[in-house]
Design an enzyme around this catalytic site. Structure first.
Site, PDB file in Angstrom:
ATOM      1  N   GLU A 187      41.336  80.185  11.807  1.00 65.73           N
ATOM      2  CA  GLU A 187      41.482  80.857  13.100  1.00 65.73           C
ATOM      3  C   GLU A 187      42.806  81.602  13.257  1.00 65.73           C
ATOM      4  O   GLU A 187      43.565  81.361  14.206  1.00 65.73           O
ATOM      5  CB  GLU A 187      41.295  79.833  14.231  1.00 65.73           C
ATOM      6  CG  GLU A 187      39.918  79.195  14.192  1.00 65.73           C
ATOM      7  CD  GLU A 187      39.710  78.125  15.261  1.00 65.73           C
ATOM      8  OE1 GLU A 187      40.662  77.836  16.016  1.00 65.73           O
ATOM      9  OE2 GLU A 187      38.606  77.587  15.340  1.00 65.73           O
ATOM     10  N   ASN A 228      38.749  81.321   7.718  1.00 63.81           N
ATOM     11  CA  ASN A 228      37.681  80.821   8.588  1.00 63.81           C
ATOM     12  C   ASN A 228      38.044  81.114  10.036  1.00 63.81           C
ATOM     13  O   ASN A 228      39.178  80.896  10.452  1.00 63.81           O
ATOM     14  CB  ASN A 228      37.542  79.304   8.375  1.00 63.81           C
ATOM     15  CG  ASN A 228      36.332  78.698   9.067  1.00 63.81           C
ATOM     16  OD1 ASN A 228      35.195  79.100   8.823  1.00 63.81           O
ATOM     17  ND2 ASN A 228      36.563  77.697   9.913  1.00 63.81           N
ATOM     18  N   HIS A 264      29.798  79.008  16.485  1.00 61.37           N
ATOM     19  CA  HIS A 264      29.556  78.149  17.641  1.00 61.37           C
ATOM     20  C   HIS A 264      28.953  79.035  18.734  1.00 61.37           C
ATOM     21  O   HIS A 264      29.673  79.634  19.531  1.00 61.37           O
ATOM     22  CB  HIS A 264      30.857  77.513  18.132  1.00 61.37           C
ATOM     23  CG  HIS A 264      31.495  76.603  17.149  1.00 61.37           C
ATOM     24  ND1 HIS A 264      30.964  75.385  16.794  1.00 61.37           N
ATOM     25  CD2 HIS A 264      32.627  76.732  16.417  1.00 61.37           C
ATOM     26  CE1 HIS A 264      31.739  74.796  15.912  1.00 61.37           C
ATOM     27  NE2 HIS A 264      32.760  75.602  15.655  1.00 61.37           N
ATOM     28  N   GLU A 292      30.210  76.293  10.828  1.00 59.55           N
ATOM     29  CA  GLU A 292      30.283  75.294  11.904  1.00 59.55           C
ATOM     30  C   GLU A 292      29.185  75.534  12.942  1.00 59.55           C
ATOM     31  O   GLU A 292      29.418  75.471  14.146  1.00 59.55           O
ATOM     32  CB  GLU A 292      31.668  75.337  12.570  1.00 59.55           C
ATOM     33  CG  GLU A 292      32.807  75.124  11.600  1.00 59.55           C
ATOM     34  CD  GLU A 292      34.189  75.216  12.237  1.00 59.55           C
ATOM     35  OE1 GLU A 292      34.291  75.097  13.484  1.00 59.55           O
ATOM     36  OE2 GLU A 292      35.169  75.397  11.493  1.00 59.55           O
ATOM     37  N   ASP A 294      26.509  75.622  15.695  1.00 61.13           N
ATOM     38  CA  ASP A 294      25.816  74.928  16.777  1.00 61.13           C
ATOM     39  C   ASP A 294      25.460  75.971  17.824  1.00 61.13           C
ATOM     40  O   ASP A 294      25.907  77.118  17.753  1.00 61.13           O
ATOM     41  CB  ASP A 294      26.597  73.742  17.349  1.00 61.13           C
ATOM     42  CG  ASP A 294      28.051  74.040  17.701  1.00 61.13           C
ATOM     43  OD1 ASP A 294      28.352  75.174  18.127  1.00 61.13           O
ATOM     44  OD2 ASP A 294      28.896  73.134  17.552  1.00 61.13           O
TER      45      ASP A 294
END
Length: 512
Positions: A187, A228, A264, A292, A294
């Site tokens: 990030e 990432n 996400h 990651e 979701d």
């Protein structure tokens, strides 16, 4: 979230409230088992060859991992050390996933809580588990502005580079040959495409990223090295900035192998440009991975919500299948019961393919179908969909108008999740007035000692004291009865209290 930014939500999941978020319980360094050492050569050679095809473990034909492997991909999950004692969770993980990302156990605040004092015990436990269950490991992560011990941020700027290089070298060397890849820098960007002004940037400028990659490569030459980030899934200001950076890194000969798209998502907001975005990074000679995944839902989740979630999961998988260099997809967590979403996004949940009882939801069947399998049954659990919690997005700003909620009516609900020196706060603003809000500013006092380090779904100014959160371009309107969720991460000096008052466009809001 977005255009493309709206899809996002928020940064890398913080510590699950385990013993203390960001730290897994357990003693310091432990001796690795012979079995772990024995597979080191296998893992290293696989990474060196760059091959994603795995020897298929014995698993039912409909397991996600076997279906993904048949297409030269992987399907992974994230685990924390505390998850390993949950036999229901691990039975699903063992049957379905062939890649494992440690949730917190390889982050800086766990691995080097004080300068030069290392603790690899929690990470070793997860690596041993992964090896024992034929899973490869995504190392997560080496450099990140969050879950960073205060001693790092307190260093004089002329000492930060040496500390960063020592940390990367020590951790990457410890796990040399045991991880498939490293999220070397996690990030690094703000949503507007500027680099975060964290301890590393402030000490070294943008060159810290190249230095981190070179240092990681020197320590573990066979590991794939990734950058990432979140909100880079589609083509937007943030992913454009990252793309330009990567072009520059490649031209300088900096070792970089891949881009991690956190993914996400908020229900129904998978960006239409995700596949094209993957393809442009792949065209640079890089792997891409969904790291990651979701897809949060505002609770309670309806059958229509779960059907949309299934569509979203299938869209992500299909985008990956369409890009040869998309190496695989990892979900963040195994099921809704261990998802980070409810703790960070008030009123949201049901964000994974398995429900609170680890029963498969429609999203599981949609993934199986996308991977070419039969949706008759799961290899680990019966097919009984259900519901649970979900959450929100993030992106760049716009200027609010002075429209206040009709009758000055607004309600705010907030939730604070705190750990040693940090906290995350999720704030939901509901328009309880008689007319829509078009453009808004929410004013609230931060508790003494709290300082915002980054936020999502709003622009925050200043970072301490009396704070004004201003809408971004995609969430400027709050319809009558509608809500918008915003939030931030902050440091604290002991007071983790929530704001005591909120006003929206000058009108006091009720709290609850």
């Amino acid at each position: 979230m977005h255009t493309d930014l709206s899809v996002r939500r928020n940064p890398d999941p913080e510590p699950e409230p385990e013993p203390a978020p960001g730290r897994a319980a357990g003693p310091g360094g432990r001796t690795r088992s012979r079995k772990l050492a024995a597979v080191t050569a296998v893992v290293a050679s696989a990474a060196l060859a760059g091959s994603l095809a795995l020897v298929k473990p014995a698993a039912a034909a409909t397991s996600l991992k076997s279906l993904a492997e048949a297409k030269g991909k992987y399907f992974g999950t994230a685990l924390t050390q505390s998850n390993l004692s949950n036999s229901t969770l691990t039975s699903v993980a063992n049957a379905q996933f062939d890649m494992m990302t440690p949730g917190n156990e390889m982050k800086w605040d766990t691995t080097e809580p004080s300068n030069g004092s290392y603790n690899f015990g929690p990470g070793d436990a997860l690596v041993s588990y992964a090896v024992a269950h034929s899973m490869r490991v995504r190392g997560h992560n080496l450099v990140w502005h969050s879950q960073l011990p205060s001693w790092v941020s307190s260093l004089p700027t002329n000492q930060v580079q040496a500390a960063m290089e020592a940390h990367i070298t020590t951790e990457a060397t410890h796990y040399k040959g045991q991880v498939y890849s490293w999220d070397v820098v996690n990030e690094p960007y703000n949503d507007d495409g500027t680099l975060r002004q964290d301890a590393f940037y402030n000490a070294m400028g943008s060159g810290y990223i190249a230095d981190a990659l070179r240092t990681a490569h020197a320590a573990d030459p066979n590991a794939k090295l990734y950058l990432n980030d979140y909100n880079i899934e589609g083509e937007n200001a943030k992913s454009n900035a990252l793309y330009s950076l990567v072009q520059s890194l490649i031209s300088q000969g900096v070792p970089i192998n891949g881009i991690g798209l956190e993914s996400h998502f908020i229900l129904g907001q998978v960006p239409s440009t995700m596949q094209a975005n993957m393809a442009r990074f792949a065209a640079l000679g890089l792997d891409v991975a969904v790291t990651e995944l979701d897809d949060r839902i505002q609770l309670p989740a309806s059958s229509a919500n779960l059907a949309q979630q299934a569509t979203d999961f299938a869209a992500v998988q299909n985008d990956c299948l369409a890009v040869t260099r998309c190496v695989g997809v990892s979900q963040w967590g195994v099921g809704d019961a261990d998802s980070w979403i409810p703790g960070f996004f008030s009123g949201y949940g049901s964000a994974t393919m398995y429900d609170q009882n680890y029963q498969p939801k429609p999203a599981y069947n949609a993934l199986v179908a996308a991977l070419g399998g039969s949706t008759g049954s799961s290899s680990s659990t019966p097919t009984t969909p259900s519901t649970p919690p979900s959450t929100t997005p993030s992106t760049p700003p716009s200027s609010p108008s002075s429209s206040a909620p009709g009758g000055g009516a607004c309600k705010v609900a907030d939730a604070v999740n705190a750990w040693n020196t940090g906290l995350t706060e999720s704030i939901t603003i509901t328009n309880t007035g008689s007319s829509a809000v078009t453009g808004w500013s929410l004013v609230f006092p931060l508790a003494a000692g709290q300082t915002i380090t980054n936020g999502w779904n709003a622009a925050y100014n200043p970072s301490s004291g009396q704070v004004t959160a201003t809408n971004l371009s995609y969430d400027a309107t709050i319809p009558v009865g509608g809500s918008v969720n915003i939030g931030f991460q902050a440091t604290h000096t002991g007071n983790t209290g929530a704001p005591t008052s909120f006003s929206l466009n000058g009108q006091a809001c009720s709290i609850g």
